[in-house]
Write an enzyme that holds these catalytic residues in place. Structure first.
Site, PDB file in Angstrom:
ATOM      1  N   ASP A  16      45.708  42.852  44.150  1.00 26.88           N
ATOM      2  CA  ASP A  16      44.427  43.552  44.095  1.00 26.88           C
ATOM      3  C   ASP A  16      44.664  45.011  43.690  1.00 26.88           C
ATOM      4  O   ASP A  16      45.784  45.378  43.304  1.00 26.88           O
ATOM      5  CB  ASP A  16      43.700  43.441  45.437  1.00 26.88           C
ATOM      6  CG  ASP A  16      44.498  44.027  46.607  1.00 26.88           C
ATOM      7  OD1 ASP A  16      45.420  44.846  46.381  1.00 26.88           O
ATOM      8  OD2 ASP A  16      44.195  43.663  47.752  1.00 26.88           O
ATOM      9  N   GLN A  17      43.658  45.845  43.789  1.00 23.91           N
ATOM     10  CA  GLN A  17      43.788  47.250  43.367  1.00 23.91           C
ATOM     11  C   GLN A  17      44.789  48.040  44.199  1.00 23.91           C
ATOM     12  O   GLN A  17      45.255  49.081  43.777  1.00 23.91           O
ATOM     13  CB  GLN A  17      42.431  47.944  43.421  1.00 23.91           C
ATOM     14  CG  GLN A  17      41.514  47.537  42.291  1.00 23.91           C
ATOM     15  CD  GLN A  17      40.217  48.326  42.332  1.00 23.91           C
ATOM     16  OE1 GLN A  17      39.622  48.531  43.390  1.00 23.91           O
ATOM     17  NE2 GLN A  17      39.782  48.774  41.170  1.00 23.91           N
TER      18      GLN A  17
END
Length: 139
Positions: A16-17
């Site tokens: 994810d980020q």
């Protein structure tokens, strides 16, 4: 019972980020583990399907212990819980390159006849290979 280790490296697309492996990817990691477990027996999903057997997941659980990060090298340990019958059950442990436990999990799969879509017993060719391994480990 039978245990197998598979190594993978976390790809950027699996994070994810924050650079942490997205939780949904663990089901795929478990699939990699059991596919390679079968391959270590000399059996592939492709062969099973060709011979009229499907092996769908009917239960999956996962427990997260620590975050896996981008570029980590993970080891998926796949453990057969007991001799398969109509179902086959695996436990999993995923560790990182520092041998830290990342997650544990469990899947149960059912042997299904491809034509009838009905449950069937584990094929003899898998049971035979497991019996050979069991005999080798006791000698």
């Amino acid at each position: 019972m039978q245990k197998h280790h598979t190594s993978i490296r976390v790809r950027y697309a699996e994070t994810d980020q924050m650079g942490v492996v997205y939780h949904g990817n663990y089901a795929q990691f478990f699939e990699i583990g059991r596919t390679e477990w079968l391959r270590s027996l000399g059996v592939t999903y492709k062969y099973m399907e060709k011979t009229g057997i499907m092996l769908p997941v009917i239960s999956l659980s996962c427990s997260f212990k620590k975050s896996a990060l981008y570029d980590d090298e993970l080891t998926i340990t796949t453990i057969l819980k007991k001799t398969p019958s109509v179902k086959i059950e695996f436990d999993y442990e995923i560790t990182n390159q520092h041998n830290e436990l990342i997650s544990t999990g469990n899947t149960v799969l059912a042997f299904i006849n491809k034509k009838t879509k009905k449950p069937m017993r584990c094929p003899d060719y898998i049971l035979d290979k497991l019996a050979i391994l069991k005999n080798e480990s006791t000698t």
